[in-house]
Design a protein around this motif. Structure first.
Motif: not given
Length: 394
Positions: A24-27, A56-61
């Motif tokens: 998700l975050t890579t895309h 970090a973004l994935f964990n935040a989401i």
């Protein structure tokens, strides 16, 4: 306020997003930078390459989705991230761009339908508004104080001092001759580098490694093998050179009562914010315990400075661990313990119920220390830490 329907949809679809993992975050970042390459001047692309920013973004989401009906639980993370954002000069107009590409990513990867996209759009906007308001407050507070400013300010390098084989200190004075904004020990400043050899503008945060003095700022930088900015600072920036700095920021702040015992724990270059705290605690009423771990004497920064402070102030005691001492390192003089830091060796020097602990170092090291602190009975609320780079939960 979010509608109950939105809350229900976000919570029910969060596990589906979680299953995508880093995809998700890579895309998202690939899409974002394709359409807005100018944002590469804000993001640390090294953290993109090693995956730290995506994680970090994935964990935040995931954290937001899990706590969407309990937003106060997220305020600590919001505070920490907002400080990072202001140091990177993130603006309100960036949030709609991020939201657009985050929703487009969800749609392209999962095709969840318009109702789900609308719910996530509403949820994103609420969180964006929280960040925008908090960051504007931080910008305004920084600008309003004596010596404060907003955005970038020109400074001159007035001193460059090696501290170990890898760490060098840099002292900057403002070119306008005016005072510099105060800060609290533990905070950092941002340095903005536009270099002909860099593909993009680079912004880095470095902990302030001295107590506030109203006249200049000192950072102490470890040379990283692949670090563009650290190698530029070490190899190219000379006395008299100009740098652009963003104001002090960071939610790790020394905040203790005079009668509270303090333990400062650091590993490697995590020593930098702890040194600022130690200097600020020289007149502290209660005991201060300095615990530091590094590989050996060649990599041990600030050894002389710390031991000098300890000799001058009876309430400060130090314990140093060398993982692999060299033949030139002297036990009892340069270091006190070998191997990994073991808090049982010093557990009789502080009371777990009363002590305030500040920690900085590599994430693995900090997790190792946190587990020991819990084993000793130190409550989590008395434990304060800082991660270099994107925030990680220990």
């Amino acid at each position: 306020m979010l509608s109950q329907q939105t809350i229900d949809i976000v919570k029910s679809t969060a596990p589906v997003l979680a299953e995508t993992g880093p995809t998700l975050t890579t895309h998202f970042y690939q899409r974002l930078f394709h359409h807005h390459p100018e944002l590469k001047d804000i993001f640390n692309l090294r953290h993109q390459q090693n995956g730290d920013q995506r994680e970090a973004l994935f964990n935040a989401i995931c954290a937001y989705a899990q706590n969407i009906d309990n937003l106060p639980a997220l305020l600590g993370a919001v505070e920490k991230i907002a400080h990072k954002h202001t140091s990177l000069l993130v603006q309100a107009e960036h949030y709609p761009i991020v939201g657009q590409h985050l929703l487009a990513t969800i749609d392209e990867l999962l095709s969840p339908g318009q109702a789900v996209l609308d719910a996530w759009a509403e949820a994103y906007q609420v969180l964006a508004d929280v960040f925008i308001a908090k960051e504007q407050q931080l910008y305004d507070d920084s600008h309003a104080q004596i010596g404060g400013w907003q955005g970038q300010r020109a400074f001159t390098l007035i001193e460059k001092r090696p501290e170990s084989e890898q760490v060098t200190s840099f002292v900057f004075a403002p070119q306008d001759g005016q005072p510099v904004a105060p800060f609290t020990a533990g905070q950092y400043i941002g340095i903005v580098v536009n270099h002909t050899g860099f593909e993009h503008q680079e912004i880095r945060q470095y902990s302030l490694s001295h107590a506030p003095n109203g006249q200049h700022y000192q950072i102490s930088v470890k040379r990283e093998p692949q670090g563009q900015v650290s190698n530029y600072l070490h190899d190219e920036l000379a006395i008299g050179g100009t740098v652009m700095l963003t104001p002090p920021a960071g939610d790790l702040k020394l905040n203790v009562d005079q009668d509270a015992p303090v333990v400062l724990i650091s590993g490697g270059v995590g020593v930098t914010p702890m040194l600022a705290m130690l200097e600020s605690l020289t007149e502290h009423d209660a005991p201060v315990t300095w615990l530091h771990a590094t590989e050996n004497g060649k990599l041990h920064a600030f050894n002389h400075s710390v031991r000098t402070l300890a000799r001058q102030h009876a309430h400060i005691q130090t314990h140093i661990w060398y993982n692999q001492p060299q033949p030139t390192d002297t036990l009892g003089q340069d270091f006190d313990h070998t191997g990994w830091m073991d808090l049982t060796a010093v557990s009789d020097t502080f009371s777990p119920a009363a002590v305030q602990v500040y920690l900085c170092g590599p994430v693995g090291f900090m997790r190792h220390i946190q587990a020991q602190l819990r084993e000793l009975g130190v409550p989590d609320e008395q434990f304060h830490y800082e991660c270099f780079g994107p925030h990680k939960t220990l």
